[in-house]
Scaffold this active site. Structure first.
Site, mmCIF file in Angstrom:
data_model
loop_
_atom_site.group_PDB
_atom_site.id
_atom_site.type_symbol
_atom_site.label_atom_id
_atom_site.label_comp_id
_atom_site.label_asym_id
_atom_site.label_seq_id
_atom_site.Cartn_x
_atom_site.Cartn_y
_atom_site.Cartn_z
ATOM 1 N N GLY A 1 0.840 -1.199 0.000
ATOM 2 C CA GLY A 1 0.000 0.000 0.000
ATOM 3 C C GLY A 1 0.874 1.248 0.000
ATOM 4 O O GLY A 1 2.109 1.165 0.026
ATOM 5 N N ASP B 1 -4.862 -12.148 4.330
ATOM 6 C CA ASP B 1 -6.075 -11.382 4.018
ATOM 7 C C ASP B 1 -6.839 -11.237 5.329
ATOM 8 O O ASP B 1 -7.261 -12.242 5.921
ATOM 9 C CB ASP B 1 -6.905 -12.142 2.969
ATOM 10 C CG ASP B 1 -8.144 -11.361 2.541
ATOM 11 O OD1 ASP B 1 -8.669 -10.571 3.371
ATOM 12 O OD2 ASP B 1 -8.582 -11.545 1.395
ATOM 13 N N LEU B 2 -6.986 -10.014 5.792
ATOM 14 C CA LEU B 2 -7.591 -9.810 7.127
ATOM 15 C C LEU B 2 -9.017 -10.323 7.214
ATOM 16 O O LEU B 2 -9.542 -10.523 8.309
ATOM 17 C CB LEU B 2 -7.567 -8.325 7.504
ATOM 18 C CG LEU B 2 -6.261 -7.723 8.004
ATOM 19 C CD1 LEU B 2 -6.511 -6.387 8.684
ATOM 20 C CD2 LEU B 2 -5.517 -8.644 8.973
ATOM 21 N N THR C 1 -9.707 1.694 2.338
ATOM 22 C CA THR C 1 -9.481 3.151 2.397
ATOM 23 C C THR C 1 -10.341 3.966 1.422
ATOM 24 O O THR C 1 -10.130 5.171 1.302
ATOM 25 C CB THR C 1 -7.992 3.472 2.126
ATOM 26 O OG1 THR C 1 -7.612 2.866 0.886
ATOM 27 C CG2 THR C 1 -7.091 2.972 3.236
ATOM 28 N N THR D 1 -6.987 6.930 11.763
ATOM 29 C CA THR D 1 -7.233 8.097 10.913
ATOM 30 C C THR D 1 -7.850 9.288 11.643
ATOM 31 O O THR D 1 -8.537 9.110 12.659
ATOM 32 C CB THR D 1 -8.192 7.665 9.769
ATOM 33 O OG1 THR D 1 -8.601 8.807 9.033
ATOM 34 C CG2 THR D 1 -9.456 7.005 10.306
ATOM 35 N N ASP D 2 -7.649 10.462 11.072
ATOM 36 C CA ASP D 2 -8.318 11.685 11.545
ATOM 37 C C ASP D 2 -9.836 11.625 11.314
ATOM 38 O O ASP D 2 -10.579 12.400 11.910
ATOM 39 C CB ASP D 2 -7.737 12.911 10.811
ATOM 40 C CG ASP D 2 -7.790 12.800 9.294
ATOM 41 O OD1 ASP D 2 -7.781 11.662 8.776
ATOM 42 O OD2 ASP D 2 -7.850 13.845 8.620
ATOM 43 N N TYR E 1 -16.360 4.884 6.636
ATOM 44 C CA TYR E 1 -14.912 4.653 6.748
ATOM 45 C C TYR E 1 -14.434 4.984 8.166
ATOM 46 O O TYR E 1 -13.783 4.152 8.821
ATOM 47 C CB TYR E 1 -14.175 5.491 5.697
ATOM 48 C CG TYR E 1 -12.674 5.565 5.904
ATOM 49 C CD1 TYR E 1 -11.855 4.469 5.662
ATOM 50 C CD2 TYR E 1 -12.074 6.756 6.340
ATOM 51 C CE1 TYR E 1 -10.478 4.547 5.858
ATOM 52 C CE2 TYR E 1 -10.704 6.840 6.534
ATOM 53 C CZ TYR E 1 -9.910 5.735 6.297
ATOM 54 O OH TYR E 1 -8.552 5.818 6.503
ATOM 55 N N TRP F 1 -4.271 12.899 5.860
ATOM 56 C CA TRP F 1 -3.884 13.497 4.571
ATOM 57 C C TRP F 1 -2.540 12.928 4.087
ATOM 58 O O TRP F 1 -1.597 13.657 3.788
ATOM 59 C CB TRP F 1 -3.800 15.017 4.683
ATOM 60 C CG TRP F 1 -5.098 15.713 4.941
ATOM 61 C CD1 TRP F 1 -6.197 15.234 5.581
ATOM 62 C CD2 TRP F 1 -5.415 17.072 4.566
ATOM 63 N NE1 TRP F 1 -7.171 16.192 5.634
ATOM 64 C CE2 TRP F 1 -6.729 17.318 5.024
ATOM 65 C CE3 TRP F 1 -4.727 18.087 3.911
ATOM 66 C CZ2 TRP F 1 -7.367 18.563 4.827
ATOM 67 C CZ3 TRP F 1 -5.349 19.305 3.724
ATOM 68 C CH2 TRP F 1 -6.655 19.541 4.167
HETATM 69 N N1 LIG Z 1 -4.463 7.722 2.650
HETATM 70 C C1 LIG Z 1 -4.764 8.626 3.573
HETATM 71 O O1 LIG Z 1 -4.892 9.837 3.290
HETATM 72 C C2 LIG Z 1 -4.935 8.200 5.008
HETATM 73 C C3 LIG Z 1 -5.307 9.174 5.940
HETATM 74 C C4 LIG Z 1 -5.457 8.785 7.282
HETATM 75 C C5 LIG Z 1 -5.227 7.476 7.655
HETATM 76 N N2 LIG Z 1 -4.883 6.550 6.725
HETATM 77 C C6 LIG Z 1 -4.641 5.177 7.182
HETATM 78 O O2 LIG Z 1 -3.302 4.842 6.847
HETATM 79 C C7 LIG Z 1 -3.191 3.434 6.615
HETATM 80 C C8 LIG Z 1 -2.494 3.187 5.287
HETATM 81 O O3 LIG Z 1 -3.276 3.779 4.261
HETATM 82 P P1 LIG Z 1 -2.790 3.839 2.751
HETATM 83 O O4 LIG Z 1 -3.191 5.180 2.227
HETATM 84 O O5 LIG Z 1 -1.393 3.355 2.633
HETATM 85 O O6 LIG Z 1 -3.790 2.766 2.114
HETATM 86 P P2 LIG Z 1 -3.698 1.959 0.748
HETATM 87 O O7 LIG Z 1 -2.655 2.515 -0.148
HETATM 88 O O8 LIG Z 1 -5.108 1.875 0.262
HETATM 89 O O9 LIG Z 1 -3.204 0.536 1.228
HETATM 90 C C9 LIG Z 1 -4.053 -0.320 1.910
HETATM 91 C C10 LIG Z 1 -3.461 -1.697 1.907
HETATM 92 O O10 LIG Z 1 -4.401 -2.567 2.529
HETATM 93 C C11 LIG Z 1 -4.459 -3.759 1.755
HETATM 94 N N3 LIG Z 1 -5.722 -4.446 1.991
HETATM 95 C C12 LIG Z 1 -6.981 -3.984 1.835
HETATM 96 N N4 LIG Z 1 -7.864 -4.908 2.215
HETATM 97 C C13 LIG Z 1 -7.151 -5.995 2.615
HETATM 98 C C14 LIG Z 1 -7.472 -7.255 3.137
HETATM 99 N N5 LIG Z 1 -8.748 -7.655 3.312
HETATM 100 N N6 LIG Z 1 -6.477 -8.094 3.497
HETATM 101 C C15 LIG Z 1 -5.192 -7.748 3.311
HETATM 102 N N7 LIG Z 1 -4.812 -6.579 2.813
HETATM 103 C C16 LIG Z 1 -5.780 -5.694 2.475
HETATM 104 C C17 LIG Z 1 -4.285 -3.298 0.332
HETATM 105 O O11 LIG Z 1 -3.925 -4.399 -0.463
HETATM 106 P P3 LIG Z 1 -4.270 -4.494 -2.039
HETATM 107 O O12 LIG Z 1 -3.236 -3.643 -2.700
HETATM 108 O O13 LIG Z 1 -4.169 -5.930 -2.335
HETATM 109 O O14 LIG Z 1 -5.669 -3.950 -2.186
HETATM 110 C C18 LIG Z 1 -3.163 -2.277 0.528
HETATM 111 O O15 LIG Z 1 -1.911 -2.907 0.565
HETATM 112 C C19 LIG Z 1 -4.610 2.898 6.711
HETATM 113 O O16 LIG Z 1 -4.831 2.404 8.003
HETATM 114 C C20 LIG Z 1 -5.493 4.117 6.485
HETATM 115 O O17 LIG Z 1 -6.750 3.972 7.104
HETATM 116 C C21 LIG Z 1 -4.728 6.879 5.410
#
Ligand SMILES: NC(=O)c1ccc[n+]([C@@H]2O[C@H](COP(=O)([O-])OP(=O)(O)OC[C@H]3O[C@@H](n4cnc5c(N)ncnc54)[C@H](OP(=O)(O)O)[C@@H]3O)[C@@H](O)[C@H]2O)c1
Length: 289
Positions: free
Chosen positions: A10, A36-37, A64, A102-103, A126, A151
């Site tokens: 991710g 896979d969670l 996400t 997350t925020d 979410y 963000w």
């Molecule tokens: N992006 C933001 O702006 C943001 C803001 C605040 C908090 N966060 C938090 O930061 C963390 C990382 O976010 P990110 O932006 O890096 O997210 P991301 O790029 O969407 O990555 C999410 C990862 O989760 C994996 N995934 C989803 N469902 C799954 C499942 N059932 N089993 C195993 N793997 C699974 C995806 O795998 P696949 O590639 O196979 O789908 C991907 O590797 C998360 O906890 C998110 O809630 C993100």
């Protein structure tokens, strides 16, 4: 340290693996095909989640898709709530968990930066599902760490700055929301904070782990494009009402990160220098011209 990273492909997970490896930790990078969670058997069978193979498990997995979650809440809860429950069941009494949240657990009605003890009240599916994941981590484990971030941007995923650069390159006239405020967070800085938590065996609890500068999406977009173009870029401002989305977003999700700073973890560089590195990396991997 032996660290297992879940969601290693991710946006955040990719940089967590890179930073931990660069610091000399023994890292096991796992993707959905390993764990896979939503499939408990894959968790139970995974030897890299056992205490002898992992001092720490860093969970970067999440559903996400903030807007899509409104249409398919069961999938969001399957991953962000039930999935975390499944994981915690395996980790109970074993490796320490550092979980990312997350925020969006806040409703955005605050007038000063949120601290960890402020009341949560997510506005959409979410945020609700992520909050449920926080609750399970805290209820099921003795010493979990929860990092709430916001963000996020990094070169290995879909992020707001990349969307802005692509839209600009496609010749679109950009109008950007100017009445939502938050703290942009660069994945490398967050990964560095995660590494420091692991190395210092940080006390359990919730920590706000986000960049130190507060701004609107509009200001963030102008800064990103000015750095990308190497000249001042001005964009039209719009309000949230002019840009309807399926999920409601907090108008103000600025978080106070001083609890983490007081624990000695303060890796947040100014947004402009984080964006400079981000753009350089995007160019290096030919994501943008
Ligand atoms: N992006 C933001 O702006 C943001 C803001 C605040 C908090 N966060 C938090 O930061 C963390 C990382 O976010 P990110 O932006 O890096 O997210 P991301 O790029 O969407 O990555 C999410 C990862 O989760 C994996 N995934 C989803 N469902 C799954 C499942 N059932 N089993 C195993 N793997 C699974 C995806 O795998 P696949 O590639 O196979 O789908 C991907 O590797 C998360 O906890 C998110 O809630 C993100």
């Amino acid at each position: 340290m032996k660290v297992t990273v879940l969601g290693a492909n991710g946006m955040l997970g990719t940089d967590v693996v890179k930073v931990l490896e660069a610091l000399g930790h023994e890292v096991k990078a796992l993707t959905r095909k390993d764990v896979d969670l939503t499939k408990p058997a894959t968790i139970n069978d995974c030897k890299w989640l056992a205490k002898k193979n992992a001092d720490w498990v860093v969970n970067c997995i999440a559903y996400t898709a903030v807007d899509k979650a409104e249409e398919e809440p069961e999938i969001a809860f399957d991953v962000n709530e039930e999935g975390v429950l499944n994981l915690c069941g395996k980790l109970n009494g074993g490796s320490r968990l550092l979980h990312i949240s997350t925020d969006f657990v806040f409703d955005g009605t605050a007038t000063q930066p949120y601290v960890e003890t402020d009341e949560t009240n997510p506005l959409g599916v979410y945020g609700q599902s992520k909050l449920a994941g926080e609750h399970y981590s805290e209820a099921m484990l003795d010493d979990p760490i929860i990092f709430r971030t916001s963000w996020l941007f990094g070169p290995s995923g879909k992020s707001f700055p990349l969307t802005m650069i692509n839209a600009h390159n496609a010749g679109r006239q950009l109008r950007v929301v100017a009445d939502q405020f938050g703290c942009p967070t660069y994945t490398v800085d967050l990964a560095t904070a995660i590494a420091s938590a692991v190395e210092s065996n940080l006390d359990s609890g919730i920590y706000h782990a986000c960049g130190s500068e507060r701004m609107s999406w509009h200001e963030f977009a102008e800064r990103v494009l000015s750095i990308y173009k190497d000249e001042e870029v001005r964009l039209d401002k719009i309000g949230t009402a002019d840009y309807p989305t399926q999920a409601k977003r907090p108008a103000y999700s600025v978080m106070n990160n001083s609890k983490l700073a007081e624990a000695g973890i303060n890796p947040w560089r100014p947004v402009d220098s984080a964006v400079e590195e981000f753009v350089e990396r995007l160019r290096r991997i030919h994501q943008v011209p």
